[in-house]
Every structure is written in C-alpha cells, then in structure tokens.
Scaffold this motif. Sequence first.
Motif, PDB file in Angstrom:
ATOM      1  N   MET A   1       0.830  -1.166   0.000  1.00  0.00           N
ATOM      2  CA  MET A   1       0.000   0.000   0.000  1.00  0.00           C
ATOM      3  C   MET A   1       0.883   1.240   0.000  1.00  0.00           C
ATOM      4  SD  MET A   1      -3.313  -0.055   2.130  1.00  0.00           S
ATOM      5  CE  MET A   1      -4.360   1.192   2.456  1.00  0.00           C
ATOM      6  N   ASN A   2       0.568   2.191  -0.886  1.00  0.00           N
ATOM      7  CA  ASN A   2       1.362   3.410  -1.016  1.00  0.00           C
ATOM      8  C   ASN A   2       0.681   4.560  -0.287  1.00  0.00           C
ATOM      9  OD1 ASN A   2       3.274   2.143  -2.617  1.00  0.00           O
ATOM     10  ND2 ASN A   2       2.008   2.421  -4.448  1.00  0.00           N
ATOM     11  N   TYR A   3       1.503   5.368   0.350  1.00  0.00           N
ATOM     12  CA  TYR A   3       0.978   6.502   1.096  1.00  0.00           C
ATOM     13  C   TYR A   3       1.435   7.835   0.514  1.00  0.00           C
ATOM     14  CZ  TYR A   3      -0.354   3.045   4.536  1.00  0.00           C
ATOM     15  OH  TYR A   3      -0.921   1.973   5.151  1.00  0.00           O
ATOM     16  N   ASN A   4       1.790   7.842  -0.747  1.00  0.00           N
ATOM     17  CA  ASN A   4       2.204   9.088  -1.379  1.00  0.00           C
ATOM     18  C   ASN A   4       0.996   9.984  -1.613  1.00  0.00           C
ATOM     19  OD1 ASN A   4       4.824   8.144  -1.474  1.00  0.00           O
ATOM     20  ND2 ASN A   4       4.591   7.300  -3.543  1.00  0.00           N
ATOM     21  N   LYS A   5       1.212  11.255  -1.414  1.00  0.00           N
ATOM     22  CA  LYS A   5       0.141  12.217  -1.634  1.00  0.00           C
ATOM     23  C   LYS A   5       0.286  12.812  -3.027  1.00  0.00           C
ATOM     24  CE  LYS A   5      -0.678  13.737   3.079  1.00  0.00           C
ATOM     25  NZ  LYS A   5      -0.794  14.898   3.958  1.00  0.00           N
ATOM     26  N   LEU A   6      -0.824  13.218  -3.570  1.00  0.00           N
ATOM     27  CA  LEU A   6      -0.809  13.929  -4.841  1.00  0.00           C
ATOM     28  C   LEU A   6      -0.227  15.328  -4.638  1.00  0.00           C
ATOM     29  CD1 LEU A   6      -4.265  12.799  -6.164  1.00  0.00           C
ATOM     30  CD2 LEU A   6      -2.083  12.275  -7.218  1.00  0.00           C
ATOM     31  N   SER A   7       0.337  15.853  -5.710  1.00  0.00           N
ATOM     32  CA  SER A   7       1.084  17.114  -5.575  1.00  0.00           C
ATOM     33  C   SER A   7       0.212  18.292  -5.149  1.00  0.00           C
ATOM     34  CB  SER A   7       1.794  17.435  -6.887  1.00  0.00           C
ATOM     35  OG  SER A   7       0.839  17.562  -7.932  1.00  0.00           O
ATOM     36  N   ALA A   8      -1.030  18.354  -5.603  1.00  0.00           N
ATOM     37  CA  ALA A   8      -1.870  19.524  -5.308  1.00  0.00           C
ATOM     38  C   ALA A   8      -2.919  19.237  -4.245  1.00  0.00           C
ATOM     39  CB  ALA A   8      -2.545  20.008  -6.585  1.00  0.00           C
ATOM     40  N   GLU A   9      -2.751  18.163  -3.497  1.00  0.00           N
ATOM     41  CA  GLU A   9      -3.783  17.826  -2.502  1.00  0.00           C
ATOM     42  C   GLU A   9      -3.979  18.924  -1.468  1.00  0.00           C
ATOM     43  OE1 GLU A   9      -4.622  14.789   1.167  1.00  0.00           O
ATOM     44  OE2 GLU A   9      -3.043  14.308  -0.238  1.00  0.00           O
ATOM     45  N   PRO A  10      -2.946  19.389  -0.795  1.00  0.00           N
ATOM     46  CA  PRO A  10      -3.224  20.399   0.238  1.00  0.00           C
ATOM     47  C   PRO A  10      -3.545  21.772  -0.343  1.00  0.00           C
ATOM     48  CG  PRO A  10      -0.880  19.936   0.162  1.00  0.00           C
ATOM     49  CD  PRO A  10      -1.540  18.989  -0.786  1.00  0.00           C
ATOM     50  N   ILE A  11      -2.827  22.168  -1.384  1.00  0.00           N
ATOM     51  CA  ILE A  11      -2.995  23.536  -1.886  1.00  0.00           C
ATOM     52  C   ILE A  11      -4.351  23.725  -2.562  1.00  0.00           C
ATOM     53  CG2 ILE A  11      -1.833  23.161  -4.100  1.00  0.00           C
ATOM     54  CD1 ILE A  11      -1.509  26.293  -1.961  1.00  0.00           C
ATOM     55  N   ALA A  12      -4.855  22.722  -3.270  1.00  0.00           N
ATOM     56  CA  ALA A  12      -6.165  22.851  -3.922  1.00  0.00           C
ATOM     57  C   ALA A  12      -7.272  22.966  -2.878  1.00  0.00           C
ATOM     58  CB  ALA A  12      -6.412  21.661  -4.845  1.00  0.00           C
ATOM     59  N   LYS A  53      -5.266  13.913 -13.042  1.00  0.00           N
ATOM     60  CA  LYS A  53      -4.637  13.319 -14.233  1.00  0.00           C
ATOM     61  C   LYS A  53      -3.390  12.533 -13.831  1.00  0.00           C
ATOM     62  CE  LYS A  53      -6.126  16.711 -17.652  1.00  0.00           C
ATOM     63  NZ  LYS A  53      -5.689  17.787 -18.559  1.00  0.00           N
ATOM     64  N   GLU A  54      -2.624  13.111 -12.920  1.00  0.00           N
ATOM     65  CA  GLU A  54      -1.428  12.443 -12.415  1.00  0.00           C
ATOM     66  C   GLU A  54      -1.793  11.134 -11.712  1.00  0.00           C
ATOM     67  OE1 GLU A  54       2.133  13.497  -9.215  1.00  0.00           O
ATOM     68  OE2 GLU A  54       0.815  15.092  -9.938  1.00  0.00           O
ATOM     69  N   TYR A  55      -2.895  11.147 -10.952  1.00  0.00           N
ATOM     70  CA  TYR A  55      -3.323   9.937 -10.251  1.00  0.00           C
ATOM     71  C   TYR A  55      -3.739   8.844 -11.238  1.00  0.00           C
ATOM     72  CZ  TYR A  55      -6.107   6.758  -7.446  1.00  0.00           C
ATOM     73  OH  TYR A  55      -6.617   5.627  -6.858  1.00  0.00           O
ATOM     74  N   TYR A  56      -4.521   9.212 -12.260  1.00  0.00           N
ATOM     75  CA  TYR A  56      -5.006   8.206 -13.205  1.00  0.00           C
ATOM     76  C   TYR A  56      -3.905   7.667 -14.112  1.00  0.00           C
ATOM     77  CZ  TYR A  56      -9.713   9.253 -11.668  1.00  0.00           C
ATOM     78  OH  TYR A  56     -10.852   9.412 -10.905  1.00  0.00           O
ATOM     79  N   GLN A  57      -2.802   8.398 -14.259  1.00  0.00           N
ATOM     80  CA  GLN A  57      -1.674   7.875 -15.029  1.00  0.00           C
ATOM     81  C   GLN A  57      -0.905   6.823 -14.237  1.00  0.00           C
ATOM     82  OE1 GLN A  57       0.601  11.303 -16.149  1.00  0.00           O
ATOM     83  NE2 GLN A  57      -0.752  11.826 -17.867  1.00  0.00           N
ATOM     84  N   ASN A  58      -0.856   6.973 -12.901  1.00  0.00           N
ATOM     85  CA  ASN A  58      -0.107   6.038 -12.066  1.00  0.00           C
ATOM     86  C   ASN A  58      -0.854   5.843 -10.745  1.00  0.00           C
ATOM     87  OD1 ASN A  58       1.829   4.373 -11.046  1.00  0.00           O
ATOM     88  ND2 ASN A  58       3.399   5.962 -10.856  1.00  0.00           N
ATOM     89  N   GLN A  59      -1.873   4.998 -10.757  1.00  0.00           N
ATOM     90  CA  GLN A  59      -2.732   4.822  -9.592  1.00  0.00           C
ATOM     91  C   GLN A  59      -2.039   4.111  -8.437  1.00  0.00           C
ATOM     92  OE1 GLN A  59      -6.382   2.942 -10.741  1.00  0.00           O
ATOM     93  NE2 GLN A  59      -6.967   4.598 -12.133  1.00  0.00           N
ATOM     94  N   GLU A  60      -1.080   3.302  -8.728  1.00  0.00           N
ATOM     95  CA  GLU A  60      -0.412   2.535  -7.677  1.00  0.00           C
ATOM     96  C   GLU A  60       0.507   3.398  -6.816  1.00  0.00           C
ATOM     97  OE1 GLU A  60      -0.053   1.474 -11.012  1.00  0.00           O
ATOM     98  OE2 GLU A  60      -1.801   0.160 -10.884  1.00  0.00           O
ATOM     99  N   ALA A  61       0.924   4.523  -7.341  1.00  0.00           N
ATOM    100  CA  ALA A  61       1.897   5.345  -6.624  1.00  0.00           C
ATOM    101  C   ALA A  61       1.252   6.239  -5.562  1.00  0.00           C
ATOM    102  CB  ALA A  61       2.669   6.207  -7.611  1.00  0.00           C
ATOM    103  N   PHE A  62      -0.061   6.417  -5.614  1.00  0.00           N
ATOM    104  CA  PHE A  62      -0.718   7.360  -4.711  1.00  0.00           C
ATOM    105  C   PHE A  62      -1.821   6.673  -3.924  1.00  0.00           C
ATOM    106  CE2 PHE A  62       0.694   9.735  -8.469  1.00  0.00           C
ATOM    107  CZ  PHE A  62       1.589  10.593  -7.870  1.00  0.00           C
ATOM    108  N   SER A  63      -2.125   7.232  -2.779  1.00  0.00           N
ATOM    109  CA  SER A  63      -3.163   6.645  -1.926  1.00  0.00           C
ATOM    110  C   SER A  63      -4.554   7.084  -2.389  1.00  0.00           C
ATOM    111  CB  SER A  63      -2.951   7.043  -0.467  1.00  0.00           C
ATOM    112  OG  SER A  63      -3.192   8.415  -0.298  1.00  0.00           O
ATOM    113  N   ILE A  64      -5.538   6.284  -2.052  1.00  0.00           N
ATOM    114  CA  ILE A  64      -6.917   6.588  -2.423  1.00  0.00           C
ATOM    115  C   ILE A  64      -7.427   7.782  -1.615  1.00  0.00           C
ATOM    116  CG2 ILE A  64      -9.267   5.685  -2.412  1.00  0.00           C
ATOM    117  CD1 ILE A  64      -8.086   2.953  -2.971  1.00  0.00           C
ATOM    118  N   GLN A  65      -6.969   7.900  -0.377  1.00  0.00           N
ATOM    119  CA  GLN A  65      -7.362   9.038   0.459  1.00  0.00           C
ATOM    120  C   GLN A  65      -6.912  10.346  -0.171  1.00  0.00           C
ATOM    121  OE1 GLN A  65      -9.315   8.965   3.146  1.00  0.00           O
ATOM    122  NE2 GLN A  65      -9.225  11.198   3.224  1.00  0.00           N
TER     123      GLN A  65
END
Length: 146
Positions: A1-12, A53-65
């Motif tokens: 399970m990956n716990y990486n956050k998307l780049s714009a999660e907090p700022i958006a 878009k970044e998430y859908y290109q590489n879903q395994e690298a980021f968490s669903i949360q």
Amino acid sequence: MNYNKLSAEPIALILAIISLVLGVLGCCCYGILAFIPLVLSIIGLVLANNSLKEYYQNQEAFSIQSKNNVNLAKTLNIVSIVINGIIFLFGIIVLLIYGTIISSSVLKGIQQKDNFEKLEYQLDSLETPYEFQEESNTKIDTTQIK
C-alpha cells in the motif's frame, strides 16, 4: 500500500476554502472584490484537475485518500466558482445601477444649472425694459380735467 500524496492535494483544498470564505465576506461589499476568490478558485480547480490526471496515469503510486481529498477540493472549487461568479455578476449589476443613478442625477443637476442661468439671463434682460416702461408710463400718464 502506497501513502504518497498527490502534488496539489493540500494547496487545492486550501485555495477552495479560502475562496469560499472570501466569497462570503465579499458579499458584504457588494461583490466588488469577488474576482479575487474567483481567480483563486480557478487556480485551485486547475491544480486539482492536474493532480487527478497524475493519479489516473499512475494509480499505484498514490493513496486513495489523497485522490478523495483532491476530488473534494475539485468539488469545493467548482462550488466556489459558481458562488463567486454569481456574486461578481451581482456586483457588476449593482455598479451599473449606481452608475446610472449617479450619472442621471449629475446630468439633471447640470441641466438645472443651465436652465437657472438661462432664466437668470432672461430675467435680467426683461427687467430693464419693464422698469423703463413703468417709469415712462407714470410720467406720461396724465389726465386733463375740464
């Protein structure tokens, strides 16, 4: 399970919340400053879309949360764009109405001043012959008694 956050999660999400708060506060001043939260919402929406878009290109690298948080930010930014757009249009309409009222009252004031000056000129030009006629009538008007 990956716990990486998307780049714009907090700022958006932060931009969405700030734009909603500024939009509600902007109602107090007739929506004159509603373009600022509108711009912030658009920036937040673009950042959220890029992160998705970044998430859908590489879903395994980021968490669903993280994806869910970006979806929430996207939804809040869309709501903020709608609300601030309505407030901004309301502000423009209010400024147009006030501008029309003020310009019409200024125009009426100018016309009244012009009419007063014309009337004053007409009264000045009428007073002199009228006074002259009164004086001449009293001097000329004599009756002979037989």
